[in-house]
Design a protein around this motif. Structure first.
Motif, short mmCIF file in Angstrom:
data_model
loop_
_atom_site.label_atom_id
_atom_site.label_comp_id
_atom_site.label_asym_id
_atom_site.label_seq_id
_atom_site.Cartn_x
_atom_site.Cartn_y
_atom_site.Cartn_z
N ALA A 294 0.86 -1.18 0.00
CA ALA A 294 0.00 0.00 0.00
C ALA A 294 0.89 1.23 0.00
CB ALA A 294 -0.92 0.00 1.22
N GLN A 295 0.63 2.16 -0.93
CA GLN A 295 1.47 3.34 -1.03
C GLN A 295 0.61 4.59 -1.21
OE1 GLN A 295 4.49 3.24 -4.10
NE2 GLN A 295 4.86 5.43 -3.94
N SER A 296 0.86 5.58 -0.37
CA SER A 296 0.23 6.89 -0.48
C SER A 296 1.28 7.88 -1.01
CB SER A 296 -0.30 7.34 0.88
OG SER A 296 0.79 7.54 1.78
N GLU A 297 0.95 9.16 -0.97
CA GLU A 297 1.93 10.14 -1.44
C GLU A 297 3.14 10.23 -0.51
OE1 GLU A 297 -0.70 13.60 -1.83
OE2 GLU A 297 -0.35 13.49 -4.00
N SER A 298 2.94 9.89 0.78
CA SER A 298 4.02 10.08 1.75
C SER A 298 4.51 8.80 2.40
CB SER A 298 3.56 11.04 2.87
OG SER A 298 3.20 12.30 2.34
N HIS A 299 3.77 7.69 2.26
CA HIS A 299 4.10 6.48 2.99
C HIS A 299 4.01 5.23 2.12
CE1 HIS A 299 2.86 9.29 6.25
NE2 HIS A 299 3.84 8.71 6.90
N LEU A 300 4.79 4.24 2.53
CA LEU A 300 4.75 2.90 1.95
C LEU A 300 4.49 1.93 3.10
CD1 LEU A 300 5.39 1.11 -0.67
CD2 LEU A 300 7.63 0.80 0.38
N ALA A 301 3.53 1.02 2.92
CA ALA A 301 3.19 0.09 3.99
C ALA A 301 3.40 -1.34 3.52
CB ALA A 301 1.75 0.29 4.44
N PRO A 331 -2.27 -11.66 14.46
CA PRO A 331 -3.07 -10.51 13.98
C PRO A 331 -2.34 -9.76 12.87
CG PRO A 331 -2.06 -10.00 16.09
CD PRO A 331 -1.80 -11.46 15.84
N LEU A 332 -3.10 -8.97 12.15
CA LEU A 332 -2.56 -8.20 11.04
C LEU A 332 -1.54 -7.18 11.54
CD1 LEU A 332 -2.77 -7.45 8.00
CD2 LEU A 332 -4.57 -5.84 8.65
N GLU A 333 -0.38 -7.14 10.87
CA GLU A 333 0.64 -6.15 11.15
C GLU A 333 0.87 -5.29 9.91
OE1 GLU A 333 4.28 -7.37 13.16
OE2 GLU A 333 3.36 -9.31 13.55
N ILE A 334 1.14 -4.01 10.12
CA ILE A 334 1.37 -3.08 9.02
C ILE A 334 2.61 -2.28 9.36
CG2 ILE A 334 0.41 -1.19 7.66
CD1 ILE A 334 -2.38 -2.22 8.56
N TRP A 335 3.65 -2.47 8.58
CA TRP A 335 4.92 -1.78 8.80
C TRP A 335 4.95 -0.57 7.88
CZ3 TRP A 335 8.16 -6.88 8.16
CH2 TRP A 335 7.87 -7.74 9.23
N VAL A 336 4.93 0.63 8.46
CA VAL A 336 4.80 1.86 7.68
C VAL A 336 6.14 2.58 7.60
CG1 VAL A 336 3.54 4.03 7.44
CG2 VAL A 336 2.40 2.04 8.47
N TYR A 337 6.48 3.01 6.40
CA TYR A 337 7.72 3.73 6.14
C TYR A 337 7.41 5.08 5.50
CZ TYR A 337 10.18 -0.60 7.12
OH TYR A 337 10.67 -1.73 7.75
N ARG A 338 8.13 6.09 5.93
CA ARG A 338 7.99 7.42 5.35
C ARG A 338 8.87 7.51 4.11
NH1 ARG A 338 4.80 12.20 6.24
NH2 ARG A 338 5.89 13.85 5.11
N ASP A 352 5.54 0.42 13.37
CA ASP A 352 5.00 -0.92 13.19
C ASP A 352 3.66 -0.97 13.91
OD1 ASP A 352 7.24 -1.64 11.82
OD2 ASP A 352 8.07 -2.94 13.37
N ALA A 353 2.59 -1.11 13.16
CA ALA A 353 1.25 -1.12 13.72
C ALA A 353 0.71 -2.54 13.75
CB ALA A 353 0.33 -0.22 12.91
#
Length: 562
Positions: A294-301, A331-338, A352-353
């Motif tokens: 998953a990628q937004s303008e500011s983050h990659l997950a 459970p679901l984990e989501i590692w978010v990078y700026r 790390d969520a």
């Protein structure tokens, strides 16, 4: 060559397909039998350029023809009797839009497995959910080392890796490439589909030291100016007897321009162990199956579901691809990078969520992601198809693990993860797409395929805002189901200059098994109004376009998702 068909499915008489074609089979050798169902039969003919008539004299929107866009579709060219729709031999179908109308082309990917099938008649390409006999680790290691000393006259146009039947990537200035989930893609000409060579996006395979020996990459990524981000698993084999291994997740960036490999901008260590410990690694040291990022303008997950890799099976190359993963109940984990920083293409770890107390989940496909600012702080939001696991079929059918379009929100301060379904969870929906002009930005609509590749499948549009305010089903629109018509992954094409998110069309290749199509069946490209999901036109294909996985819309100047 006249590839016309007769029957009630052609209300205005027989459409004429006149194009140069090449017969697939000139040998008298009797091949192993394949599947006989419409949508899974062997493709007999390659079409270079075949004009496609429109059903019932319907009119295509002039703006769509003027886009100059092409819909590339992975459509299996042949299946063994034990294969399902995931495992067709890599074959590309293309619908090209021109001011004069729609043209169709198709071609098998130029790979060793295809040539072996034509030469021997044996269907030995295996697949994601089915497998033929494979060599063990030592045999693969020998072959890997031998590959380092390949003769200089080896044909550089012939692909020789896992059957590239999953997706269509864009690399090296937008060059389309047939891809699987390994470190190799088969480039082809965007107009003629002719082979243009093989690229190893993560660099050549090397043995020993800390060089990556194997990379498994997600099937989807975003492409923009200057390159795109990819996430892959790297396996380093360290010398010794028995050998030892180290695994890491790498974030890579680039475009492979001029054949240059992607650059690793971040590496996250997962595990290091000796050969005897390969089956004893804890869940936290094993990556999940990552079919999407998953990628937004500011983050990659990086999305970590509970279906975790079994290192022992990977090292031994045992079984089909999906069998290398097992559910562990995490459970679901989501590692978010700026994204960005001192290095414009670099990344920095943000958080790390974890969805504490949430059900074990597996994420198949991401429609889109965006950043949002709320009173409590910044959040990262994405819509994805979420299932309980990777159970991909029941007999010859598709998944028994229901996939639900789900909006997932990550609090970037606390790491809290919340989710809500965007439709009735009893309905299985996957193969998601959003308006490409909204990629990485806030979006509201998602288009998907419900009950994929089964009788009764249909296309659906969900409205995230309406479903939150009015309850599940609010704002939901559908095309189908229609007896005998099996649509495929929907692709949204926005009207140039449009301001409304759903101003455009939705394209889907349909397999026609209805009585009107006759015993041979047929296919057409369905064009829907993206706002109303009402039918605009059907564009006839010159042959049945088989089942496959993903489709990709290529339009000059338009950011797209692969």
């Amino acid at each position: 060559v006249d590839r016309s068909r007769q029957g009630a499915c052609w209300p205005r008489g027989r459409p004429k397909f006149r194009a140069w074609t090449t017969s697939m089979f000139s040998s008298s050798r009797a091949p192993e039998p394949g599947r006989t169902e419409v949508g899974m039969r062997d493709v007999q003919t390659e079409h270079s350029v075949s004009p496609c008539p429109v059903y019932k004299d319907a009119q295509l929107p002039p703006w769509l023809l003027e886009t100059g866009g092409t819909l590339y579709r992975q459509s299996g060219g042949a299946f063994a009797q034990h294969h399902d729709f995931l495992d067709g031999l890599a074959h590309i179908s293309a619908f090209r839009f021109t001011p004069g109308g729609v043209e169709y082309s198709n071609r098998f990917v130029n790979q060793k497995k295809y040539h072996e099938w034509r030469r021997t008649g044996k269907r030995r390409w295996g697949g994601t959910s089915n497998s033929d006999e494979k060599p063990g680790f030592m045999e693969r290691a020998i072959a890997m080392v031998s590959g380092l000393f390949a003769p200089p006259d080896a044909d550089p146009l012939v692909y020789n890796d896992a059957n590239p039947n999953v997706n269509v990537w864009r690399l090296d200035g937008g060059q389309p490439c047939a891809s699987s989930e390994v470190n190799a893609v088969a480039k082809f000409d965007r107009d003629t589909l002719e082979p243009r060579g093989v690229v190893k996006p993560f660099g050549p395979v090397k043995v020993g030291g800390a060089e990556p020996a194997l990379v498994v990459t997600p099937a989807h990524f975003f492409e923009g100016d200057g390159g795109s981000y990819h996430v892959g698993l790297t396996m380093a084999v360290k010398s010794g007897f028995p050998p030892s291994f180290s695994f890491a997740l790498g974030i890579f960036h680039g475009d492979c321009e001029g054949g240059e490999p992607l650059r690793c901008v971040h590496s996250r260590s997962l595990a290091e162990f000796g050969y005897s410990q390969r089956s004893k690694q804890p869940a936290a040291a094993r990556t999940s199956y990552m079919h999407s990022v998953a990628q937004s303008e500011s983050h990659l997950a990086i999305l970590q579901g509970h279906c975790r890799l079994r290192y022992d099976k990977l090292i031994a190359n045992q079984g089909a691809f999906f069998s290398m993963f097992e559910g562990v109940g995490e459970p679901l984990e989501i590692w978010v990078y700026r994204l960005g920083g001192e290095d414009p293409s670099g990344v920095r770890h943000r958080i790390d969520a974890k969805e504490e107390g949430g059900p074990p989940s597996h994420i198949w496909h991401v429609a889109n992601a965006f950043d949002d600012v709320r009173e409590a702080g910044d959040v990262f939001v994405f819509d994805a198809s979420v299932a309980a696991g990777m159970d991909t079929k029941e007999g010859d059918g598709p998944s028994t693990a229901t996939s639900t379009i789900t909006r997932i929100t990550v609090d970037l301060q606390s790491g809290a993860v919340t989710r809500r379904a965007l439709h009735d969870p009893g309905l299985s929906v996957d193969f998601l797409n959003a308006n490409p002009r909204r990629l990485r930005k806030r979006h509201n609509y998602v288009w998907g395929l419900a009950s994929p590749y089964t009788d009764g499948s249909f296309l659906i549009k969900v409205d995230a805002t309406a479903s939150e305010e009015g309850g599940l089903g609010a704002g939901e629109l559908r095309w189908g189901p229609h007896d005998g018509l099996l649509p495929s992954e929907p692709v949204m094409v926005p009207r140039p200059g449009a301001s409304d998110e759903d101003d455009g069309v939705v394209l889907s290749v349909v397999v026609d098994r209805s009585d009107a199509a006759g015993p041979e069946g047929a296919s057409f490209l369905l064009v829907l109004d993206a706002r109303t999901m009402q039918e605009v036109a059907r564009v006839a294909a010159p042959h049945t376009v088989n089942f496959g996985l993903h489709a990709h819309w290529f339009q000059p100047g338009l950011l797209t998702r692969c």
